[in-house]
Design a protein around this motif. Structure first.
Motif, PDB file in Angstrom:
ATOM      1  N   UNK A 114      -4.281  -3.255  -1.551  1.00  0.00           N
ATOM      2  CA  UNK A 114      -5.839  -2.437  -1.188  1.00  0.00           C
ATOM      3  C   UNK A 114      -5.622  -1.198  -0.777  1.00  0.00           C
ATOM      4  N   UNK A 115      -6.702  -0.218  -1.001  1.00  0.00           N
ATOM      5  CA  UNK A 115      -6.577   1.030  -0.539  1.00  0.00           C
ATOM      6  C   UNK A 115      -6.157   1.267   0.677  1.00  0.00           C
ATOM      7  N   UNK A 116      -6.314   0.533   1.527  1.00  0.00           N
ATOM      8  CA  UNK A 116      -6.102   0.751   3.017  1.00  0.00           C
ATOM      9  C   UNK A 116      -4.355   0.656   2.818  1.00  0.00           C
ATOM     10  N   UNK A 117      -3.920  -0.467   2.344  1.00  0.00           N
ATOM     11  CA  UNK A 117      -2.544  -0.608   2.159  1.00  0.00           C
ATOM     12  C   UNK A 117      -1.778   0.726   1.500  1.00  0.00           C
ATOM     13  N   UNK A 118      -2.377   1.253   0.542  1.00  0.00           N
ATOM     14  CA  UNK A 118      -1.782   2.164  -0.429  1.00  0.00           C
ATOM     15  C   UNK A 118      -1.769   3.604   0.706  1.00  0.00           C
ATOM     16  N   UNK A 146       5.217  -0.425  -1.777  1.00  0.00           N
ATOM     17  CA  UNK A 146       5.508  -1.593  -2.027  1.00  0.00           C
ATOM     18  C   UNK A 146       6.131  -2.378  -0.970  1.00  0.00           C
ATOM     19  N   UNK A 147       7.260  -1.550  -0.432  1.00  0.00           N
ATOM     20  CA  UNK A 147       8.060  -2.141   0.712  1.00  0.00           C
ATOM     21  C   UNK A 147       7.396  -2.361   1.759  1.00  0.00           C
ATOM     22  N   UNK A 180      -0.177   5.159  -7.057  1.00  0.00           N
ATOM     23  CA  UNK A 180      -1.238   4.380  -6.516  1.00  0.00           C
ATOM     24  C   UNK A 180      -1.958   3.381  -7.834  1.00  0.00           C
ATOM     25  N   UNK A 181      -1.796   3.917  -8.991  1.00  0.00           N
ATOM     26  CA  UNK A 181      -2.173   2.949 -10.197  1.00  0.00           C
ATOM     27  C   UNK A 181      -1.507   1.891 -10.216  1.00  0.00           C
ATOM     28  N   UNK A 182      -0.020   2.012 -10.201  1.00  0.00           N
ATOM     29  CA  UNK A 182       0.744   0.545 -10.022  1.00  0.00           C
ATOM     30  C   UNK A 182       0.414  -0.354  -8.795  1.00  0.00           C
ATOM     31  N   UNK A 183       0.363   0.527  -7.852  1.00  0.00           N
ATOM     32  CA  UNK A 183      -0.222  -0.453  -6.475  1.00  0.00           C
ATOM     33  C   UNK A 183      -1.313  -1.198  -6.542  1.00  0.00           C
ATOM     34  N   UNK A 184      -2.370  -0.541  -7.066  1.00  0.00           N
ATOM     35  CA  UNK A 184      -3.621  -1.065  -7.616  1.00  0.00           C
ATOM     36  C   UNK A 184      -3.615  -2.269  -8.351  1.00  0.00           C
TER      37      UNK A 184
END
Length: 435
Positions: free
Chosen positions: A282-286, A123-124, A273-277
Motif C-alpha cells: 500500500x501507499x502507507x506501507x511504502x 519490502x523487508x 515504489x513502482x515495484x512495491x506497488x
C-alpha cells in the motif's frame, strides 16, 4: 545444508552472497588477501572463516564459488576441479539463489545500488526478504518470500540471471575496458531483458532503453514525463529531501517524501515504489519504508570534521559525478562545494576525460587524487592531470601526505569525496590531521 567455499570472499558481491547463504543455514567460508577491507567486518561478525589461498583447503563436498577477479588457472580453482567439487562462477551462484525465490533484479549503469538498497528496505519492513547489494551488504532469510539483487552489467555478469521482475535505471557507456561502445552496452542489457519473466520497470526518458524489446516481459516506464506509466510530478526539493506526487497510468497513486537528494534520487525512489506497488504494497506501507531508510554504503554519506562537512560517495562516472554534485547543491544550497575526486581506471579516464571536466566544472573547486587502477588494469596511458589541467576551478593533485594541509584550508566548505577505489584513505588522512 550446503558447504560453500568462496574464492575471493571479500569482494563486494561475494561478501554479500556469502552472508545470504550463511544466514539461510549453510556453512560458508572462503579465501582472500590479508589486506583489510570494509566488506570483511560483516563476515567476521557472522563467524565466517576467511583463509588464505591454500589449495589443500578445497574439499570434494564443497560448492566452490569463484570470484570474478580469479582466473581458471588459480590454484584453488584447479584444486576444486581436481577433487571434483562443484564449481560455480559468482553470477552462476547468484542465479541459483534467484531461482529459489520470487526475484527482483535491479540493473542500470547508474543508481542500481541505491535503488536495490531502498527497495530491499521497503519490502523487508513487511515481508520476509533476502537481498544482495553491490556495496557488500547481503542478508538471507530462511524461506524468504522475495529476493532483491543488484544486477551488475560488467563483463555481462547479469546474463545468467532469470528474475521475475527487473528494473533498468538507465543505459550508459561505462567500463570501457570491457565494453567497446554504447551499442555494445545496449546489447548486453537487451540480452538481460530477454531473461526477465514477468515485467520490467524502466526509466522512460532513456533513448537506449526505448530500443529494448524483451522476448517475454512487458515494460512499464517511470520518469518525469506524463507519458510515463509511473510519473513523478509536483516536485518540491528541499534541504531535508524531496517531496513529490506519483501518478500511475494517468491517475494519482499518492504523495511521497524521499531523503535521497537530486533528480536521480527521485527516479530511484520512483522505481522502488513502482515495484512495491506491483507486489501489492500500500501507499502507507511504502511511505513508512521511505521514512526509515538510512541510505546505502558510500552513497551520499554525510559526516562532520571541524568546520568541514564531508560527503562520501561512490560516484566515479561523469554522469554519477554530476548527479552527486547536483544533490549536494540541493542539500547544502548556501555552502561552497569542493570536489575531491579519485579517477577510477586508466581506460575510463582516457574514454571520458572531457566528460569529467564538464561534470566537475559545477563544483566551486576541484582536487584530484592519482588514478586508482584495478586488478585487471594496474597501469595505463592516462594521468589525473589530464582532467585537472582543463578545469577552470582546479585545485591540486592531493596525496595522503598533503590531504590535511590542502583540504583543511577549505574552511566551512562541503568536501564531496567521490570515487570507487580507496578514496577513504584521503578522508582518513584529513580527519587524523585534526586529532
Amino acid at each position: 545444508m550446503t558447504n560453500y567455499y568462496f574464492i575471493g570472499i571479500k569482494g563486494t558481491g561475494m561478501a554479500s552472497l556469502a552472508l545470504i547463504l550463511h544466514d539461510q543455514g549453510n556453512k560458508v567460508l572462503g579465501s582472500d588477501i590479508d589486506k583489510e577491507t570494509f566488506t570483511q567486518f560483516p563476515l567476521v561478525k557472522a563467524g565466517i572463516q576467511i583463509t588464505d589461498f591454500d589449495p589443500d583447503l578445497i574439499k570434494s563436498n564443497y560448492v566452490v564459488v569463484k570470484g570474478n577477479a580469479f582466473s581458471d588457472d588459480h590454484p584453488q580453482v584447479l584444486a576444486a576441479k581436481k577433487v571434483g567439487a562443484k564449481l560455480l562462477t559468482y553470477p552462476q551462484a547468484v542465479e541459483e539463489v534467484i531461482r529459489r525465490h520470487f526475484s527482483i533484479a535491479v540493473s542500470g549503469a547508474h543508481g542500481k545500488t541505491s535503488t536495490t538498497s531502498l527497495l530491499a528496505h521497503i519490502l523487508s519492513n513487511f515481508e520476509s526478504t533476502s537481498y544482495l547489494i553491490g556495496d557488500g551488504v547481503g542478508k538471507g532469510v530462511f524461506s524468504s518470500k522475495y529476493f532483491v539483487v543488484e544486477a551488475d552489467e560488467y563483463d555481462r555478469h547479469f546474463q545468467p540471471f532469470t528474475p521475475d521482475v527487473a528494473i533498468i535505471t538507465n543505459i550508459d557507456w561505462d567500463h570501457p575496458d570491457y565494453y567497446k561502445s554504447l551499442d555494445d552496452v545496449k546489447s548486453a542489457f537487451s540480452e538481460f531483458a530477454d531473461h526477465v519473466k514477468k515485467i520490467i520497470f524502466a526509466y522512460g526518458e532513456d533513448p537506449e532503453i526505448k530500443k529494448i524489446k524483451p522476448k517475454t516481459a512487458r515494460i512499464l516506464s517511470y520518469g518525469f514525463e506524463k507519458s510515463d506509466y509511473f510519473c513523478a510530478n509536483n516536485i518540491d526539493k528541499r534541504t531535508e529531501g524531496s517531496y513529490f506526487s506519483l501518478s500511475k497510468g494517468g491517475r494519482k497513486l499518492g504523495d511521497f517524501f524521499a531523503t535521497i537528494e537530486g533528480d536521480h534520487g527521485i527516479l530511484d525512489t520512483t522505481a522502488a515504489i513502482a515495484v512495491a506497488d506491483y507486489l501489492g504494497f500500500s501507499v502507507d506501507q511504502i511511505q513508512k519504508g521511505l521514512l526509515t531508510y538510512q541510505g546505502a554504503k558510500r552513497r551520499f554519506n554525510i559526516s562532520q570534521v571541524a568546520d568541514l562537512t564531508i560527503v562520501d560517495d561512490y560516484a566515479h562516472h561523469p554522469t554519477e559525478i554530476k548527479a552527486t554534485i547536483d544533490a549536494a547543491r540541493q542539500k547544502f544550497p548556501n555552502k561552497r562545494l569542493v570536489a575531491v575526486f579519485q579517477p577510477h581506471t586508466y581506460t575510463r579516464v582516457n574514454a571520458f576525460k572531457d566528460e569529467y571536466v564538464n561534470a566537475l566544472k559545477s563544483a566551486d573547486k576541484v582536487y584530484i587524487t592519482p588514478i586508482f587502477g584495478s586488478l585487471r588494469e594496474k597501469a595505463g596511458n592516462a594521468k589525473s592531470e589530464d582532467i585537472l589541467d582543463k578545469l577552470p576551478n582546479a585545485g591540486a593533485i592531493i596525496s595522503e601526505s598533503n590531504a590535511y594541509d590542502k583540504l583543511s584550508a577549505e574552511h566551512r566548505s562541503v568536501l564531496v569525496f567521490m570515487g570507487a577505489g580507496d578514496i577513504e584513505k584521503y578522508e582518513d588522512a584529513l580527519k587524523k590531521g585534526f586529532e
